[in-house]
Design a protein around this motif. Structure first.
Motif, PDB file in Angstrom:
ATOM      1  N   MET A   1       0.929  -0.926   0.070  1.00 19.02           N
ATOM      2  CA  MET A   1      -0.053   0.164   0.073  1.00 19.02           C
ATOM      3  C   MET A   1       0.888   1.266   0.087  1.00 19.02           C
ATOM      4  SD  MET A   1      -3.169   0.065  -0.519  1.00 19.02           S
ATOM      5  CE  MET A   1      -3.794   1.563   0.561  1.00 19.02           C
ATOM      6  N   GLU A   2       2.144   1.094  -0.087  1.00 24.22           N
ATOM      7  CA  GLU A   2       3.012   2.129  -0.124  1.00 24.22           C
ATOM      8  C   GLU A   2       2.659   3.356  -1.180  1.00 24.22           C
ATOM      9  OE1 GLU A   2       5.720  -0.773  -0.822  1.00 24.22           O
ATOM     10  OE2 GLU A   2       7.347   0.177   0.717  1.00 24.22           O
ATOM     11  N   TYR A   3       1.967   2.818  -2.353  1.00 22.51           N
ATOM     12  CA  TYR A   3       1.830   3.641  -3.323  1.00 22.51           C
ATOM     13  C   TYR A   3       0.635   4.863  -3.251  1.00 22.51           C
ATOM     14  CZ  TYR A   3      -2.471   1.378  -4.648  1.00 22.51           C
ATOM     15  OH  TYR A   3      -3.727   0.973  -4.694  1.00 22.51           O
ATOM     16  N   ALA A   4      -0.335   4.429  -2.261  1.00 20.65           N
ATOM     17  CA  ALA A   4      -1.236   5.423  -1.896  1.00 20.65           C
ATOM     18  C   ALA A   4      -1.252   5.618  -0.372  1.00 20.65           C
ATOM     19  CB  ALA A   4      -2.738   4.546  -2.160  1.00 20.65           C
ATOM     20  N   GLN A   5      -0.168   5.784   0.254  1.00 19.54           N
ATOM     21  CA  GLN A   5       0.202   5.711   1.659  1.00 19.54           C
ATOM     22  C   GLN A   5      -0.300   7.192   2.079  1.00 19.54           C
ATOM     23  OE1 GLN A   5       3.732   4.495   2.687  1.00 19.54           O
ATOM     24  NE2 GLN A   5       4.873   5.963   1.828  1.00 19.54           N
ATOM     25  N   ASP A   6       0.036   8.054   0.972  1.00 19.17           N
ATOM     26  CA  ASP A   6      -0.239   9.712   1.545  1.00 19.17           C
ATOM     27  C   ASP A   6      -1.633  10.092   1.151  1.00 19.17           C
ATOM     28  OD1 ASP A   6       2.361   9.717   2.981  1.00 19.17           O
ATOM     29  OD2 ASP A   6       3.417   9.882   0.895  1.00 19.17           O
ATOM     30  N   ARG A   7      -2.616   9.195   0.780  1.00 19.30           N
ATOM     31  CA  ARG A   7      -3.765   9.649   0.290  1.00 19.30           C
ATOM     32  C   ARG A   7      -4.646   9.495   1.683  1.00 19.30           C
ATOM     33  NH1 ARG A   7      -5.552   6.609  -4.926  1.00 19.30           N
ATOM     34  NH2 ARG A   7      -7.617   6.677  -3.697  1.00 19.30           N
ATOM     35  N   LYS A   8      -5.610  10.212   1.911  1.00 17.52           N
ATOM     36  CA  LYS A   8      -6.693   9.942   3.035  1.00 17.52           C
ATOM     37  C   LYS A   8      -7.470   8.826   2.898  1.00 17.52           C
ATOM     38  CE  LYS A   8      -7.591  14.328   5.265  1.00 17.52           C
ATOM     39  NZ  LYS A   8      -6.849  15.445   4.784  1.00 17.52           N
ATOM     40  N   ILE A   9      -7.560   8.278   3.939  1.00 14.80           N
ATOM     41  CA  ILE A   9      -8.132   7.114   4.155  1.00 14.80           C
ATOM     42  C   ILE A   9      -9.669   7.038   3.473  1.00 14.80           C
ATOM     43  CG2 ILE A   9      -9.258   5.171   5.541  1.00 14.80           C
ATOM     44  CD1 ILE A   9      -6.826   5.450   7.360  1.00 14.80           C
ATOM     45  N   SER A  10     -10.188   8.044   3.748  1.00 10.33           N
ATOM     46  CA  SER A  10     -11.561   8.402   3.056  1.00 10.33           C
ATOM     47  C   SER A  10     -11.809   8.285   1.559  1.00 10.33           C
ATOM     48  CB  SER A  10     -12.225   9.810   3.411  1.00 10.33           C
ATOM     49  OG  SER A  10     -11.328  10.843   2.980  1.00 10.33           O
ATOM     50  N   THR A  11     -10.397   8.303   0.619  1.00 14.71           N
ATOM     51  CA  THR A  11     -10.736   8.151  -0.549  1.00 14.71           C
ATOM     52  C   THR A  11     -10.289   6.890  -0.974  1.00 14.71           C
ATOM     53  OG1 THR A  11      -8.222   8.692  -1.010  1.00 14.71           O
ATOM     54  CG2 THR A  11      -9.766  10.581  -0.628  1.00 14.71           C
ATOM     55  N   TYR A  12     -10.039   5.905  -0.143  1.00 17.23           N
ATOM     56  CA  TYR A  12      -9.744   4.621  -0.386  1.00 17.23           C
ATOM     57  C   TYR A  12     -10.823   3.564  -0.691  1.00 17.23           C
ATOM     58  CZ  TYR A  12      -5.058   4.911   1.825  1.00 17.23           C
ATOM     59  OH  TYR A  12      -3.821   5.390   2.138  1.00 17.23           O
ATOM     60  N   SER A  13     -10.660   2.742  -1.981  1.00 16.04           N
ATOM     61  CA  SER A  13     -11.604   1.576  -2.030  1.00 16.04           C
ATOM     62  C   SER A  13     -11.779   0.664  -0.953  1.00 16.04           C
ATOM     63  CB  SER A  13     -11.088   1.084  -3.326  1.00 16.04           C
ATOM     64  OG  SER A  13      -9.985  -0.035  -3.213  1.00 16.04           O
ATOM     65  N   LYS A  14     -12.640  -0.167  -0.803  1.00 15.32           N
ATOM     66  CA  LYS A  14     -12.895  -1.238   0.004  1.00 15.32           C
ATOM     67  C   LYS A  14     -11.352  -2.009   0.242  1.00 15.32           C
ATOM     68  CE  LYS A  14     -16.239  -3.587   2.242  1.00 15.32           C
ATOM     69  NZ  LYS A  14     -17.591  -3.885   2.686  1.00 15.32           N
ATOM     70  N   GLY A  15     -11.031  -2.476  -0.905  1.00 14.59           N
ATOM     71  CA  GLY A  15      -9.680  -3.451  -1.086  1.00 14.59           C
ATOM     72  C   GLY A  15      -8.568  -2.548  -0.236  1.00 14.59           C
ATOM     73  N   MET A  16      -8.573  -1.343  -0.515  1.00 15.67           N
ATOM     74  CA  MET A  16      -7.447  -0.637  -0.072  1.00 15.67           C
ATOM     75  C   MET A  16      -7.499  -0.303   1.501  1.00 15.67           C
ATOM     76  SD  MET A  16      -7.215   2.358  -2.783  1.00 15.67           S
ATOM     77  CE  MET A  16      -5.725   3.118  -2.738  1.00 15.67           C
ATOM     78  N   ARG A  17      -8.688  -0.123   1.866  1.00 15.89           N
ATOM     79  CA  ARG A  17      -8.967   0.019   3.294  1.00 15.89           C
ATOM     80  C   ARG A  17      -8.833  -1.058   3.938  1.00 15.89           C
ATOM     81  NH1 ARG A  17     -12.837   4.510   3.932  1.00 15.89           N
ATOM     82  NH2 ARG A  17     -13.127   3.884   6.018  1.00 15.89           N
TER      83      ARG A  17
END
Lengths: 239, 303
Positions: free
Chosen positions: B118-134
């Motif tokens: 998940m390093e590629y999205a680690q600096d995005r807010k969790i609210s923007t994550y898809s279910k799988g990313m969460r």
């Protein structure tokens, strides 16, 4: 006893959500009222005391206390994210104590500071009225934060109960039934704050010794019980 | 060796019994907790995770009580089913906070985020994550202190097939490393693909335990179906039907195979090769046609 990570999460949860707007709206309203009263009336110590006692201490401080106290833990329990705090080797009383400190700090900043500013606007702190109500607001912040933090820990409807307490008990019931005033954070805080005012503009129904004991007792008991409740917090499944 | 022990545990809510006298031991490796929705899986997992007190019985981790014992979380990682997770933080802030609460720091958080890719999205807010990313960030938060026991409640819900494969690989690796991994699911393929050991919960009761073939064989009171192809299907059918271990044989002309119902599993598995050898029939295919977890499960539920 104090965990900086818990504090950071709590503080960001409190100020990062939309309900944080109310933390800014109420003080802004108080300052607006103070400016308007001063503009129409000129400086008047008795009027200043009425505005600070009637709106700042009786309404704004408990409301800010409700939002900071319940908001420090309620939403986390509601949406289940409290699991991430609880599934850690961190003592439950530490979590509660830290959240209490944050709730107190937020309540103080958003209620006592605007109270002082409003007092200065109203009558330039004549007869120490502004300082007296600021002290009262600081003292009340501690007790309110503790009470409403406990409420946020025990019930999902903490905000509703908090509002009922703040508006009905403190404001309406307290002014009708004199006995109810003895059990009012507002009166205890006034007893402490009144000591700093000159003359008898700032008075309380409760004597200072009793007020001090009750303030301490309520704060300590509420915090202790909230820690106990958090230890046994149950998360029912979705099913 | 870390072992979760559930000893005569029941849990009721008012008049409703959610978990009914369950006893099981969960040891190293990947264990699947299988059951239909509402079977009591989440209730059981909440008790294993220390978020629900058993009404009776005890839940322990290597002998230590789990309820009201925050010290067990040094060895225990939890991936909850619910979505609430400090959406206003970035993935990295969230995992770092979880690390700090364990007395760890940035380094461990980075490692956990790398583990779940998940390093590629680690600096995005969790609210923007898809279910799988969460789900993967939840995993990272549970792995950050390298626990010896990992509990996951419906971890594959809402994941796309690729994410599912990744998570399965990760859990399999953890199981192979000797960690105790327990996940719940109501989807049979998931459990079948991943779990070396299965515990089946139906209506709050412990219905079966073992690997899924063993569970299947426990159901001796119902016929087992086999698809058999041989060099002489009709001769084989005639010889098999003479034995009481078979209840019925169908010659499936379109498939070019026999569909055999065996009622005595043990006897049939010995009979089939013996008959074929005696009659010089070559067996080309012998496959259990319903030995998927799906059929095991439907029989358990119907029972």
């Amino acid at each position: 006893m104090y965990d900086p990570t818990v504090a950071r999460l709590t503080y960001r949860a409190l100020l990062g959500r939309r309900r944080a707007l109310i933390l800014f709206a109420l003080p802004a309203l108080l300052l607006l009222i103070a400016a308007a009263v001063r503009g129409f009336n000129g400086p008047d110590d008795a009027v200043a005391s009425d505005v600070l006692g009637g709106f700042a201490l009786a309404t704004m401080v408990p409301l800010i206390g409700v939002f900071a106290g319940t908001g420090a833990i309620g939403p986390e329990i509601d949406d289940g994210s409290v699991v991430y705090l609880l599934a850690k080797p961190v003592k439950r009383p530490t979590i509660i104590f830290t959240k209490l400190i944050v709730a107190i700090a937020v309540t103080m900043v958003f209620s006592a500071v605007p109270t002082l500013l409003a007092g200065l606007i109203l009558n330039g702190n004549g007869q120490q009225v502004a300082v007296a109500y600021t002290v009262a607001a600081l003292v009340a912040s501690i007790a309110y934060a503790a009470i409403f933090l406990l409420l946020g820990t025990v019930t999902r409807h903490a905000v509703v109960f908090g509002l009922v307490y703040a508006l009905v008990w403190e404001a309406v019931f307290g002014s009708l039934v004199s006995g109810a005033r003895t059990l009012s954070v507002q009166q205890w805080a006034l007893a402490v704050g009144g000591r700093t005012a000159e003359g008898d503009l700032v008075t309380s129904e409760v004597g200072l010794p009793l007020a001090t004991v009750l303030l301490l007792a309520v704060t300590v008991l509420a915090t202790w019980y909230a820690g106990r409740r958090l230890r046994s917090l149950t998360l029912a499944g979705e099913e | 060796m870390t072992t979760l022990t559930i000893d005569h545990v029941s849990r009721w809510f008012g008049n409703v019994v959610a978990v009914n006298d369950i006893t099981m031991t969960v040891g190293p490796g990947v264990t699947g907790l299988l059951g239909p929705n509402g079977a009591g899986k989440s209730t059981l997992i909440n008790m294993m995770g220390g978020f629900l007190a058993p009404s009776t019985g005890s839940v322990t981790l290597d002998g230590d009580r789990i309820w009201r014992n925050e010290q067990v979380y040094r060895r225990l990682g939890i991936v909850p089913e619910r979505e609430g997770m400090y959406d206003f933080l970035t993935g990295r802030e969230f995992v770092v906070a979880n690390a700090e609460l364990h007395g760890l720091g940035e380094r461990e958080a980075r490692h956990a985020l790398a583990t779940v890719q998940m390093e590629y999205a680690q600096d995005r807010k969790i609210s923007t994550y898809s279910k799988g990313m969460r789900q993967r960030v939840k995993m990272a938060s549970a792995l950050v202190h390298e626990p010896s026991v990992l509990l996951l409640d419906e971890p594959f819900n809402g994941m796309d097939p690729r994410q599912r494969m990744q998570l399965m690989d990760l859990l399999r690796t953890m199981g192979d490393e000797g960690r105790t991994v327990l996940f719940s699911s109501h989807i049979l393929e998931e459990v079948e693909q991943l779990a070396s050991h299965i515990e089946v919960i139906v209506a709050g009761r412990h219905a079966a335990s073992g690997d899924f073939r063993r569970i299947r064989r426990l159901m001796t009171d119902r016929p087992h179906r086999y698809l058999v192809r041989s060099s002489d299907d009709r001769a084989l059918a005639a010889a098999l039907i003479a034995d009481p271990s078979t209840a019925g044989i169908e010659v499936d002309l379109t498939e070019g195979a026999l569909r055999i119902q065996a009622v005595d599993f043990g006897r049939f598995t010995e009979l089939l090769p013996k008959v074929a050898r005696e009659r010089n029939i070559r067996l080309l295919t012998v496959s259990p046609s319903d030995e998927s977890l799906e059929s095991v499960f439907s029989y358990l539920v119907a029972a």
